[in-house]
Design a protein around this motif. Structure first.
Motif, mmCIF file in Angstrom:
data_model
loop_
_atom_site.group_PDB
_atom_site.id
_atom_site.type_symbol
_atom_site.label_atom_id
_atom_site.label_comp_id
_atom_site.label_asym_id
_atom_site.label_seq_id
_atom_site.Cartn_x
_atom_site.Cartn_y
_atom_site.Cartn_z
ATOM 1 N N PHE A 16 30.094 39.986 67.264
ATOM 2 C CA PHE A 16 30.255 39.649 66.075
ATOM 3 C C PHE A 16 29.771 38.642 65.880
ATOM 4 O O PHE A 16 31.241 37.291 66.649
ATOM 5 N N GLY A 17 29.496 37.381 65.938
ATOM 6 C CA GLY A 17 29.049 35.830 65.640
ATOM 7 C C GLY A 17 30.296 35.205 64.600
ATOM 8 O O GLY A 17 30.413 36.102 63.414
ATOM 9 N N GLY A 18 30.883 34.270 65.368
ATOM 10 C CA GLY A 18 32.014 34.015 64.331
ATOM 11 C C GLY A 18 33.127 34.020 65.049
ATOM 12 O O GLY A 18 34.292 33.224 64.780
ATOM 13 N N LEU A 19 33.622 35.592 65.455
ATOM 14 C CA LEU A 19 34.799 36.011 65.972
ATOM 15 C C LEU A 19 35.385 34.775 67.331
ATOM 16 O O LEU A 19 34.158 34.670 68.453
ATOM 17 N N LEU A 20 36.838 34.274 67.365
ATOM 18 C CA LEU A 20 36.669 33.571 68.758
ATOM 19 C C LEU A 20 38.112 33.837 68.505
ATOM 20 O O LEU A 20 39.298 34.106 67.557
ATOM 21 N N LEU A 21 38.650 33.832 69.787
ATOM 22 C CA LEU A 21 40.352 33.811 70.225
ATOM 23 C C LEU A 21 40.776 32.830 70.931
ATOM 24 O O LEU A 21 40.279 32.197 71.514
ATOM 25 N N ARG A 22 41.632 31.599 69.871
ATOM 26 C CA ARG A 22 41.290 30.418 71.187
ATOM 27 C C ARG A 22 42.815 30.885 71.169
ATOM 28 O O ARG A 22 44.395 31.169 71.238
ATOM 29 N N VAL A 23 43.470 30.091 72.771
ATOM 30 C CA VAL A 23 44.056 30.172 73.529
ATOM 31 C C VAL A 23 45.331 29.019 73.328
ATOM 32 O O VAL A 23 44.191 28.223 74.012
ATOM 33 N N GLN A 24 46.539 29.230 73.217
ATOM 34 C CA GLN A 24 47.365 27.211 73.856
ATOM 35 C C GLN A 24 48.036 27.500 75.096
ATOM 36 O O GLN A 24 48.062 28.486 75.549
ATOM 37 N N PRO A 25 47.651 26.202 75.215
ATOM 38 C CA PRO A 25 48.526 25.706 76.604
ATOM 39 C C PRO A 25 49.345 26.961 76.339
ATOM 40 O O PRO A 25 50.758 27.329 77.715
#
Length: 415
Positions: free
Chosen positions: A27-36
């Motif tokens: 699914f183009g554009g979907l992302l998961l951002r993982v913080q420290p």
């Protein structure tokens, strides 16, 4: 960094020294951002350098993130910047508007008891419906709680209300409609920890069954009288109730409940496709079970005969085992149930207590608690322990193990 995203990958993604992102190739554009810090947040990047926040992984799984992305892209394909659309959503001011315009649609998709929950929010928190969400304060909640207790509402019910409104406002935070949940620190009321296990004694069960039979006889007689009146006036006769096993739904519902321990909602949702007469088993599907786990309940002779007889008089086109006169799902049988109890002179006995009656009879019949747990569909063994006191023989048998002879031990007698 690209990866085939799913819930397993998302939850296993480890925090690193610097933030990083997992992009979904499907699914183009979907992302998961993982913080420290370990916080994981879903984003939708609809153009290079342009993105919107969807929600945290802790409250939004992969499937929900995909659906949220599709919803957010709708305005985009219509030529509207999703960020502008998001700002319009933030203009929702009152708690009532939030429920009607946003929360209700989400609840109907994700909550099994959505309609009941929405009704709870609107009835229990009627005074909050016209208040801006962010202004509902802990003091407002304490005043609300005091009034509810003054009105005689039980602490358990108050706590369910508090859980419902806090969950709704948590969603508003996730959807960036408010910055924080204003009542996050409101605590639940103290509950009476005494566990209720109400079951019928033999005299009560006899009276209940006797009144079920009396009700059947009375309804048949009333139908005979009505048809006699119609016959004398040349009118079309109503179907005779002498030709069917049951006059209506109540008797089979009660008998099935007493013999299977099914919850009322599970009974209302039961379909004929879930009844296997060859194997004598009823399947409670995960979609309708409170535990969200499928379970199989064997049918004893009375339950089997009841379902067989009821099936013989039902429309073969019915998908549900029990349907109302207009073909819809039952939502309650309160009036007929209350009258039955009044006629049987049984007090303080709810429909749900037939489930306790089922489990209690099993416990008193020396069925082990784990089997009872499986039949009831309890996810927590502690829930089943409420029936342990009804099986004292198990405790006696347990300590009698200590009486077994152990000849290899030297017995020293006291002088």
């Amino acid at each position: 960094m690209h990866a085939a995203l799913n819930n397993s990958v998302a939850f296993k993604a480890a925090a690193k020294a610097k933030p990083y992102e997992l992009r979904d190739p499907k699914f183009g554009g979907l992302l998961l951002r993982v913080q420290p810090s370990g916080v994981k947040t879903w984003y939708l990047e609809f153009e290079r350098g342009k993105r919107i926040r969807l929600g945290r992984l802790t409250s939004m799984g992969y499937g929900e993130a995909v659906e949220a992305s599709k919803s957010a892209l709708g305005p985009y394909w219509a030529g509207v910047d999703p960020r502008i659309e998001r700002q319009k959503r933030k203009q929702v001011s009152t708690f009532g508007e939030f429920i009607d315009e946003h929360y209700a649609d989400w609840a109907r998709v994700h909550q099994k008891t959505a309609e009941a929950n929405l009704k709870r929010l609107k009835v229990a928190f009627k005074k909050f419906l016209k208040m801006p969400m962010a202004t509902i304060s802990p003091l407002d909640m304490e005043r609300w709680r005091a009034q509810r207790m003054k009105d005689g509402v039980k602490p358990n019910t108050i706590n369910r209300d508090i859980t419902a409104i806090k969950a709704a406002l948590n969603r508003a935070v996730e959807w960036e409609l408010i910055a924080v949940n204003p009542i996050a620190k409101v605590k639940k009321a103290r509950e009476d920890k005494e566990v209720r296990v109400r079951y019928l004694d033999e005299a009560e069960e006899y009276r209940l069954r006797a009144q079920l039979k009396n009700r059947e006889d009375r309804m048949r007689s009333e139908r005979d009288t009505a048809n006699q009146w119609r016959r004398e006036r040349g009118r079309e006769l109503l179907p005779s109730l002498r030709a069917v096993p049951f006059t209506d739904h109540l008797t089979p519902m009660v008998l099935i409940s007493l013999n299977t321990g099914m919850r009322r909602g599970e009974l209302f949702d039961l379909k004929w496709s879930h009844v296997n007469f060859d194997r004598r088993i009823v399947t409670v599907s995960a979609q309708t079970a409170k535990s969200r786990k499928t379970r199989h309940v064997p049918l004893n002779a009375e339950a089997y005969d009841t379902l067989k007889s009821w099936r013989s008089q039902c429309d073969l086109g019915n998908s549900r085992v029990f349907e109302s006169e207009d073909g819809a799902r039952f939502d309650n049988v309160n009036s007929s149930w209350k009258k039955l109890l009044d006629d049987a002179k049984i007090v303080d006995f709810r429909w749900h207590d037939m489930r306790h009656h089922f489990a209690s009879r099993l416990a008193m019949g020396a069925v082990d608690l784990n089997t009872i747990r499986e039949l009831l569909g309890h996810s927590d063994y502690a829930m089943t322990l409420r029936y342990a006191h009804l099986a004292p023989e198990h405790k006696r048998e347990a300590v009698e193990v200590l009486d077994k002879p152990r000849p290899h031990l030297k017995i020293v007698a006291a002088n």
